[in-house]
Scaffold this motif. Structure first.
Motif, PDB file in Angstrom:
ATOM      1  N   UNK A  20       0.838  -1.189   0.000  1.00 53.55           N
ATOM      2  CA  UNK A  20       0.000   0.000   0.000  1.00 53.55           C
ATOM      3  C   UNK A  20       0.883   1.253   0.000  1.00 53.55           C
ATOM      4  N   UNK A  21       0.437   2.332  -0.668  1.00 54.47           N
ATOM      5  CA  UNK A  21       1.161   3.594  -0.556  1.00 54.47           C
ATOM      6  C   UNK A  21       1.242   4.033   0.900  1.00 54.47           C
ATOM      7  N   UNK A  22       2.293   4.757   1.229  1.00 53.08           N
ATOM      8  CA  UNK A  22       2.489   5.184   2.619  1.00 53.08           C
ATOM      9  C   UNK A  22       1.285   5.968   3.141  1.00 53.08           C
ATOM     10  N   UNK A  23       0.706   6.793   2.271  1.00 49.58           N
ATOM     11  CA  UNK A  23      -0.426   7.603   2.721  1.00 49.58           C
ATOM     12  C   UNK A  23      -1.647   6.741   3.026  1.00 49.58           C
ATOM     13  N   UNK A  24      -1.684   5.530   2.472  1.00 51.98           N
ATOM     14  CA  UNK A  24      -2.808   4.633   2.711  1.00 51.98           C
ATOM     15  C   UNK A  24      -2.553   3.698   3.878  1.00 51.98           C
ATOM     16  N   UNK A  25      -1.303   3.519   4.258  1.00 51.25           N
ATOM     17  CA  UNK A  25      -0.968   2.466   5.212  1.00 51.25           C
ATOM     18  C   UNK A  25      -0.408   2.969   6.541  1.00 51.25           C
TER      19      UNK A  25
ATOM     20  N   UNK B 231     -10.803   9.773   1.234  1.00 54.62           N
ATOM     21  CA  UNK B 231     -10.212   9.726  -0.112  1.00 54.62           C
ATOM     22  C   UNK B 231      -9.823   8.302  -0.462  1.00 54.62           C
ATOM     23  N   UNK B 232      -9.360   7.583   0.533  1.00 55.96           N
ATOM     24  CA  UNK B 232      -8.915   6.200   0.331  1.00 55.96           C
ATOM     25  C   UNK B 232     -10.071   5.308  -0.121  1.00 55.96           C
ATOM     26  N   UNK B 233     -11.214   5.421   0.551  1.00 55.79           N
ATOM     27  CA  UNK B 233     -12.378   4.610   0.186  1.00 55.79           C
ATOM     28  C   UNK B 233     -12.924   5.036  -1.174  1.00 55.79           C
TER      29      UNK B 233
ATOM     30  N   UNK C 212      -8.724  17.473  -3.424  1.00 56.90           N
ATOM     31  CA  UNK C 212      -8.025  17.909  -4.639  1.00 56.90           C
ATOM     32  C   UNK C 212      -6.533  17.603  -4.662  1.00 56.90           C
ATOM     33  N   UNK C 213      -5.951  17.296  -3.505  1.00 56.28           N
ATOM     34  CA  UNK C 213      -4.512  17.019  -3.453  1.00 56.28           C
ATOM     35  C   UNK C 213      -4.182  15.534  -3.596  1.00 56.28           C
ATOM     36  N   UNK C 214      -5.197  14.681  -3.716  1.00 57.46           N
ATOM     37  CA  UNK C 214      -4.958  13.235  -3.762  1.00 57.46           C
ATOM     38  C   UNK C 214      -4.255  12.824  -5.052  1.00 57.46           C
ATOM     39  N   UNK C 215      -3.022  12.363  -4.925  1.00 59.86           N
ATOM     40  CA  UNK C 215      -2.264  11.915  -6.100  1.00 59.86           C
ATOM     41  C   UNK C 215      -2.863  10.646  -6.693  1.00 59.86           C
ATOM     42  N   UNK C 216      -3.365   9.776  -5.821  1.00 62.91           N
ATOM     43  CA  UNK C 216      -3.941   8.522  -6.297  1.00 62.91           C
ATOM     44  C   UNK C 216      -5.182   8.756  -7.148  1.00 62.91           C
ATOM     45  N   UNK C 217      -6.045   9.675  -6.697  1.00 61.50           N
ATOM     46  CA  UNK C 217      -7.258   9.979  -7.450  1.00 61.50           C
ATOM     47  C   UNK C 217      -6.933  10.652  -8.783  1.00 61.50           C
ATOM     48  N   UNK C 218      -5.925  11.518  -8.789  1.00 62.07           N
ATOM     49  CA  UNK C 218      -5.509  12.160 -10.034  1.00 62.07           C
ATOM     50  C   UNK C 218      -4.961  11.127 -11.007  1.00 62.07           C
ATOM     51  N   UNK C 219      -4.182  10.186 -10.484  1.00 63.68           N
ATOM     52  CA  UNK C 219      -3.636   9.144 -11.342  1.00 63.68           C
ATOM     53  C   UNK C 219      -4.758   8.291 -11.934  1.00 63.68           C
ATOM     54  N   UNK C 220      -5.730   7.933 -11.107  1.00 66.64           N
ATOM     55  CA  UNK C 220      -6.839   7.120 -11.585  1.00 66.64           C
ATOM     56  C   UNK C 220      -7.650   7.872 -12.644  1.00 66.64           C
TER      57      UNK C 220
END
Length: 220
Positions: A35-40, A81-83, A112-120
């Motif tokens: 998991x990414x550090x921000x998620x774990x 953001x994770x969910x 708006x700062x979520x890198x994971x959501x932007x990537x998706x």
């Protein structure tokens, strides 16, 4: 499981490698990465456990089960953001970009700062035949994290779709230099070499890549 869904799962798995770009990645890591550090950071929290249950269902090819778990988790954690990422990821994996994109847009309005959501979002755009828009998002993310090999790999794919081969070649070379242990990106290297007319080099790159030998498209 069909080839298209397997391809989506590989892409989805790689998305979760986003913040672990400098860690070693074996073949199994590409399918179930850390998991990414921000998620774990908070593994004991109910939110993390809910996300992990849904992700494991998806990894085990139980997409319908993952979908239900993330729906339930979204009710319990409406501001997570994770969910939101997990719920959108399932829809993308199921081949429902028209469902996934509004979810991602709504989640990005809250986070708006979520890198994971932007990537998706970029992945969905590229899959929906808008690689030029996807590349712009990858440009923004790479401005913040210029040595992230996963971002370079994804931007390379978007550039190939636009036949911007010189830029794509630069990205994949940097990607492989930063993460020489990764084999999966070699199929992009092979694709570029094929378009350049370097057939023998392309065959060599494809043969080294991690591929599904039963996939007629890759075999071709």
């Amino acid at each position: 499981m069909n080839v298209e869904k397997l391809s989506r799962l590989v892409i989805a798995s790689l998305a979760l490698c986003f913040l672990q770009a400098n860690s070693a990645a074996s073949a199994s890591d590409l399918y179930l990465p850390k998991m990414p550090e921000t998620f774990a950071r908070d593994k004991a929290s109910p939110e993390y456990k809910a996300f992990n249950r849904g992700w494991l269902k998806l990894y085990n090819q139980e997409a319908d089960g993952a979908q239900e778990l993330f729906k339930s988790a979204a009710r319990d954690f409406p501001n997570s953001a994770r969910i939101a990422f997990g719920q959108s990821l399932v829809e993308y994996y199921l081949g429902e970009p028209t469902v996934a994109m509004p979810m991602v847009e709504k989640a990005l309005s809250k986070h708006p700062a979520s890198k994971e959501l932007k990537m998706l979002k970029a992945m969905i755009l590229c899959n929906d035949e808008h690689p030029e828009l996807a590349a712009k998002i990858y440009d923004q993310l790479l401005n913040q994290d210029k040595n992230n090999p996963e971002l370079l790999r994804l931007r390379c794919a978007a550039l190939i779709s636009q036949f911007k081969l010189a830029q794509a070649k630069s990205d994949i070379e940097r990607c492989l230099k930063l993460a020489p242990q990764w084999k999966n990106p070699l199929h992009l290297k092979g694709q570029i070499e094929f378009y350049e007319g370097r057939i023998k080099a392309a065959i060599d790159s494809y043969s080294k890549a991690i591929v599904d030998k039963n996939d007629p498209n890759l075999a071709e």
